[in-house]
Design an enzyme around this catalytic site. Structure first.
Site, mmCIF file in Angstrom:
data_model
loop_
_atom_site.group_PDB
_atom_site.id
_atom_site.type_symbol
_atom_site.label_atom_id
_atom_site.label_comp_id
_atom_site.label_asym_id
_atom_site.label_seq_id
_atom_site.Cartn_x
_atom_site.Cartn_y
_atom_site.Cartn_z
ATOM 1 N N THR A 121 38.523 33.297 35.982
ATOM 2 C CA THR A 121 37.332 32.955 36.764
ATOM 3 C C THR A 121 36.058 32.951 35.937
ATOM 4 O O THR A 121 35.162 32.160 36.161
ATOM 5 C CB THR A 121 37.183 33.957 37.929
ATOM 6 O OG1 THR A 121 38.276 33.779 38.801
ATOM 7 C CG2 THR A 121 35.905 33.729 38.696
ATOM 8 N N THR A 162 40.780 38.234 35.975
ATOM 9 C CA THR A 162 40.710 39.653 36.346
ATOM 10 C C THR A 162 42.002 40.194 36.943
ATOM 11 O O THR A 162 42.256 41.390 36.859
ATOM 12 C CB THR A 162 39.577 39.890 37.365
ATOM 13 O OG1 THR A 162 39.770 39.031 38.486
ATOM 14 C CG2 THR A 162 38.228 39.642 36.744
ATOM 15 N N ASP A 163 42.840 39.324 37.540
ATOM 16 C CA ASP A 163 43.997 39.833 38.284
ATOM 17 C C ASP A 163 44.896 40.727 37.431
ATOM 18 O O ASP A 163 45.333 41.775 37.882
ATOM 19 C CB ASP A 163 44.822 38.668 38.850
ATOM 20 C CG ASP A 163 44.218 38.130 40.134
ATOM 21 O OD1 ASP A 163 43.109 38.586 40.501
ATOM 22 O OD2 ASP A 163 44.848 37.258 40.761
ATOM 23 N N LYS A 178 42.382 47.187 38.683
ATOM 24 C CA LYS A 178 41.634 46.380 39.662
ATOM 25 C C LYS A 178 41.938 46.936 41.044
ATOM 26 O O LYS A 178 43.080 46.877 41.498
ATOM 27 C CB LYS A 178 42.059 44.912 39.567
ATOM 28 C CG LYS A 178 41.234 43.978 40.460
ATOM 29 C CD LYS A 178 41.592 42.507 40.231
ATOM 30 C CE LYS A 178 40.730 41.602 41.105
ATOM 31 N NZ LYS A 178 41.003 40.177 40.887
#
Lengths: 437, 599
Positions: A94, A170-171, A248
């Protein structure tokens, strides 16, 4: 995508996406740009009107004609060859995604060069150079990518980079950060992973603060792998998390990343040059001391234990080289010591895996807290059977990545256990902090 | 030839457009549950470049403090969660409004992001989508085109600005709106009022749009032949529109006259070659409170000479607003409070004749020149004068977005945005407007049908028209539907409640209370003449059940007894027991008595 019929019609009329067209439809005439349609009804034209709005008008009964061909986009020049003190490596995600207006799709395709154009402030913090390594969403990053990334970082360090920033989706960022924490030992420079929770095509994206603070972090006297992301919902400070401790913890918030069972390494604010340590950390190792240990197994399973879990399923894991079980509570799995008629136990199946030479590692599905296999019978049975992980406070993802990496280094069960239970990159703590967050 | 068009923004009466929050506003005085601070920054265009306009705006390094409320906000409004699907209720209302305006609907709704650079949206853009196009509205001056109906989200409301930070409340953010645009075919300021009123009534007739202060906003687009297109925002009162339009035409005419005069004075093109000059020394020992106070706090006085401008800066172009006010508006964008100019009476500022002369000298002014002064910290003063000069150099009427003032004049807000910068909202897929969806959207009663029905219900054209325009229309409809007498309801809503409010007895929540009141009335708990008194007691704090206790109807034997006591005198009985007696019953008693007497 448009239907085959429409595509062939476009071809016949020499019309391409992006061209100015006239659409005479039963609802009236429209002049505008023919837009791509990445999704939705394939028999509906998407027209961008001169006022900027897009709207969809059905092709049925409508006549399309060309008004003007579009100007092809100017190709970008080559990335400049100059080297800066900080290397920025792009992996997609992203932080580096944008809408391709001609096709309407979201691409993980902003080159680090475009990032620098977008964030001229970077140059005030450090000189940089950029390298696009992957164009991937983070869910597609796997063990081979971790090894390639670690090698790329080692190359940058060898070529004189004083710090490395990795832009990553980020996942699965915490898997990658853990992997390169084990692969890159004796780091003479900081390696900082960063990303964005809100896409870079919006003025409110968190990518700016995250990237600038990451570059700032990469200049510090730090010899570890860290993850730099928003500390809260405001655009003020970031936290630098240890690569083996971070997780996360929210699907969308800017401050989704938390250090688990350990404080973040530091609070960062590049605007006022603040690097405030919150815990002890490794300083830069001497130049030349970097060791790259990138061998890794990708044949490891990570399984959450849950009520109704079947022994057959556990037995089916025998095709893996290692298994991480996210155990309940202090480190438990169904063992049915009271022989309840409705309960099933997976303990024998787990024991069999271990006996057949497959290491079984435990991690807490509570995320927060430490495993302790000595409190209940259940845990003692597991301990006797030879599971790995008693007393560990690692995250499931870190335990998983570590087992992948350890299996790249050793096959012998005893050696595997010893490596697993030794703190190599800050992944294991011996004191549990008073506060959770 | 003046061209006037209208843009109406109306809030819809349903939940927020892209999340499940209610469209309820927090109390004006409510403390926010969460305050977050954000910055916005330019994004790459499709060509991989930065839009220069937004770069300039974002480059100011402003921060935005967002005040969020648990009752009306979730993660979506603070831009911590992607938008949910578009609220189908809002879409249905928009499609219904489109039908009432004879519009054609799109086959597929494409949600766009419209860049908003002032911080009034946490994401940095407003989501908007065209739902319908090509409609028309009949008016007394012929049909007016309705080229566009868009459904979009409301922005955040500004709390205030201080230094480089602006604060916004997020309770309003995300409430669904429709934007309805007319063609610029409105014939006159009066016609403008008619069109605005008609669209407003047409929307309210559906009963599906929000009511109350701030729920509808009218922007006026005006362009004059020799002038420019100007968009006037923020007229709260419809009746203000004709005045705004008149004043705008007056302003543009006035500016054109000034421009012509300057061209004559300059014998051709107006060329201004001047720079802000530090004139602090000339005024160092002034007794002027404004200036000496500024100087004491470290400010400087900067001046700008406007060649051959004498007499023009003070020329009025709108009531109470001069050309100097226009220059001042531009200067204010640099954060200063205002300007002093040479067409003003210097005595107003306690600037002496000697000081004025010294000032003119240090500015190097010639006969016929004018000056503009700013008192502010040096950098800010220079920036403010540069803005004023930028305006003075414009040898044309600038296209602007202007704010409507309370007195019907307007102030400069910002340049009119160029072609709106819209790009697709990639988080929400396009929505198919199917035949089924359109069929399921009930085209409720249109304005004309409603007018006719109200007239039939009330039998009085004046009352029907009043009800049609009333904010209580939905309540009226509900009460009548429940069986209450239309005329009684209309009188209660439009007359009784109003006069009670005037005497200080305001009934707090008529929507909640009146259904119960009329239900009791229907059961015969009291006569209609008692309603004002009962409402007065409720306004005083009594519960409905307690308020009606003293008004139980006197009838039968008891009424006969009272009639006898008061000598069967209708007037005497009614004056004493008006609120307790059904006049019909009394009449029949009196008639009976008369009959008896005859016999």
């Amino acid at each position: 995508m448009y239907s085959k019929q429409i595509l062939s019609l476009l071809k016949k009329k020499g019309i391409e996406i992006g061209d100015e067209v006239r659409l005479d439809s039963p609802k009236g005439a429209f002049i505008g740009l023919l837009m791509p349609r990445p999704e939705g009804a394939e028999g509906t034209f998407v027209i961008k009107l001169p006022n900027g709005y897009n709207l969809g008008i059905d092709a049925k009964g409508a006549e399309l004609s060309l008004v003007k061909k579009s100007q092809p986009a100017k190709p970008h020049g080559a990335e400049p060859k100059d080297r800066g003190e900080i290397a920025i490596i792009g992996c997609g995600g992203t932080i580096a995604s944008k809408v391709e207006y001609r096709t309407g799709a979201v691409y993980p395709a902003i080159s680090p060069r475009e990032m620098r154009n977008a964030f001229p402030d970077v140059d005030r913090i450090a000189t940089i150079h950029t390298r696009q390594l992957f164009e991937l969403f983070s869910e597609d990053m796997a063990a081979p990518h971790w090894a390639i990334l670690a090698k790329a970082i080692a190359e940058e360090v060898k070529d004189g980079a004083k710090g490395v920033v990795v832009m990553h989706g980020t996942d699965t960022m915490s898997y990658t950060s853990a992997a390169i924490s084990f692969m890159l030992q004796g780091l003479p420079v900081p390696v900082v992973l960063t990303g964005a929770q809100r896409s870079s095509d919006r003025p409110s994206s968190d990518n700016r603060l995250n990237l600038l603070n990451s570059v700032f972090a990469a200049k510090q006297d730090l010899g570890e792998v860290g993850v730099c992301m928003h500390a809260g919902p405001s655009d003020d400070i970031c936290h630098l998390h240890r690569g083996t401790r971070v997780r996360k913890m929210h699907s969308s918030r800017r401050d989704a990343f938390k250090s688990i069972n350990s404080p973040p390494i530091a609070v960062l604010d590049y605007r006022s040059s603040v690097f405030k340590p919150l815990t002890q950390y490794k300083k830069r190792s001497a130049p030349g001391s970097l060791r790259l240990e990138a061998k890794i197994s990708d044949n490891v399973a990570l399984i959450q234990v849950h009520p109704n879990i079947k022994p057959k399923f556990i037995a089916s894991l025998s095709s893996y080289d290692g298994v991480v079980l996210m155990a309940t509570g202090l480190g438990h799995i169904p063992t049915n010591p009271f022989n309840d008629k409705h309960a099933t136990q997976i303990f024998p199946a787990v024991s069999e895996l271990i006996e057949s030479g497959i290491p079984v590692v435990l991690a807490p599905q509570t995320i927060y807290g430490r495993l302790n296999l000595k409190v209940y019978t259940n845990g003692r049975l597991l301990l006797d059977a030879g599971v790995i992980g008693d007393g560990m406070d690692w995250t499931p993802e870190c335990a998983y990545v570590k087992l992948c990496w350890v299996l790249g280094q050793a096959k012998d069960m005893k050696k595997v256990k010893q490596l697993m239970e030794t703190d190599l990159a800050g992944e294991i703590g011996i004191r549990s902090p008073l506060e959770v967050d | 030839m003046v061209k006037i068009g209208l843009e109406i923004h109306q809030r819809l009466a349903c939940g927020k457009l892209f999340c499940a929050c209610p469209s309820d506003l927090a109390e004006p005085e409510a403390k926010p549950d969460l305050v977050i601070r954000r910055r916005l920054h330019p994004v790459l265009s499709e060509m991989g470049e930065i839009d220069e306009a937004s770069k300039a705006e974002f480059g100011k390094g402003r921060t935005f403090a967002y005040h969020a409320f648990r009752s009306s906000n979730c993660l979506v409004e603070i831009d911590e969660e992607p938008p949910h699907n578009i609220n189908p209720d809002a879409l249905a209302i928009a499609l219904e409004l489109a039908q009432h305006l004879d519009m054609k609907t799109v086959d597929e709704l494409h949600i766009m992001r419209k860049m908003v650079i002032d911080g009034s949206n946490t994401s940095g853009f407003q989501r908007t989508a065209i739902a319908a196009f090509d409609g028309r509205l009949e008016t007394s001056q012929g049909p007016i085109g309705i080229p566009l109906l868009a459904v979009e989200e409301e922005s955040a409301g500004i709390v205030g600005s201080e230094g480089s930070e602006s604060a916004y409340r997020l309770d309003r953010l995300g409430i669904p709106l429709v934007e309805i645009t007319t063609t610029p075919d409105i014939k006159s300021p009066e016609h403008l009022l008619e069109v605005a009123e008609k669209i407003g009534m047409l929307m309210r007739a559906t009963g599906k749009v929000a009511r109350g202060l701030g729920t509808i906003r009218q922007d006026v687009n005006i362009s004059t032949e020799r002038g420019a297109r100007v968009e006037i925002k923020g007229a709260q009162d419809l009746k203000m529109l004709p005045l705004l339009a008149q004043n705008e035409v007056k302003r543009q005419d006035g500016l054109i006259a000034i421009m012509d005069e300057l061209r004559t004075r300059f014998k051709g093109k107006v060329i201004l070659n001047c720079m802000p000059v530090d004139v602090t020394d000339a005024l160092a020992s002034t007794k002027s409170p404004l200036i000496s106070k500024g100087l004491a706090s470290g400010a400087s006085v900067f001046g700008l000479v406007l060649e051959k401008h004498a007499g023009l800066i003070g020329r009025e172009i709108q009531p109470g607003r001069r050309y100097g006010t226009e220059l001042s508006d531009y200067a204010k964008t640099a954060g200063v409070k205002g300007i002093i100019h040479s067409d003003e009476d210097m005595a107003k500022y306690s600037i002496t004749g000697e000081e004025a002369a010294a000032l003119r000298q240090s500015l190097g002014m010639k006969q016929g020149d004018a000056f503009v002064l700013v008192v502010a910290p040096a950098e800010q003063a220079k920036a403010a004068l540069a803005k004023a000069l930028e305006r003075a150099k414009m040898d044309f009427i600038p296209a602007e977005t202007r704010r409507a003032n309370q007195d019907g004049t307007t102030s400069y807000m910002r340049p009119l945005p160029g072609k709106a910068r819209l790009y697709p909202e990639t988080d929400v897929p396009p929505v198919r407007i199917t035949k089924e969806l359109l069929a399921s959207v009930s085209k409720g009663e249109g304005l004309e049908d409603k007018k006719a029905r109200l007239l039939k219900l009330l039998g009085n054209a004046e009352m029907a028209d009043r009800m049609l325009r009333s904010r209580n229309l939905a309540l009226f409809e509900g009460l009548v539907k429940d069986g209450a007498d239309p005329t009684l309801v209309a009188n209660t809503l439009e007359s009784t409640l109003v006069s009670l409010r005037r005497e200080g007895a305001e009934v707090r929540d008529p929507n909640a209370m009146l259904p119960g009141l009329f239900a009791l009335h229907a059961k015969g708990a009291f006569v209609k003449a008692a309603i004002p008194d009962i409402l007065r007691e409720i306004a005083g704090g009594k519960a409905l059940a307690d308020a009606v206790k003293d008004y139980s109807i006197i009838s039968g034997k008891e009424l006969e007894k009272i009639a006898k006591e008061l000598g069967f005198d209708m007037k005497a009985i009614m004056s004493k027991y008006r609120t307790r007696i059904d006049p019909k019953e009394l009449e029949s008693i009196l008639r009976k008595k008369k009959q008896e007497n005859k016999e």
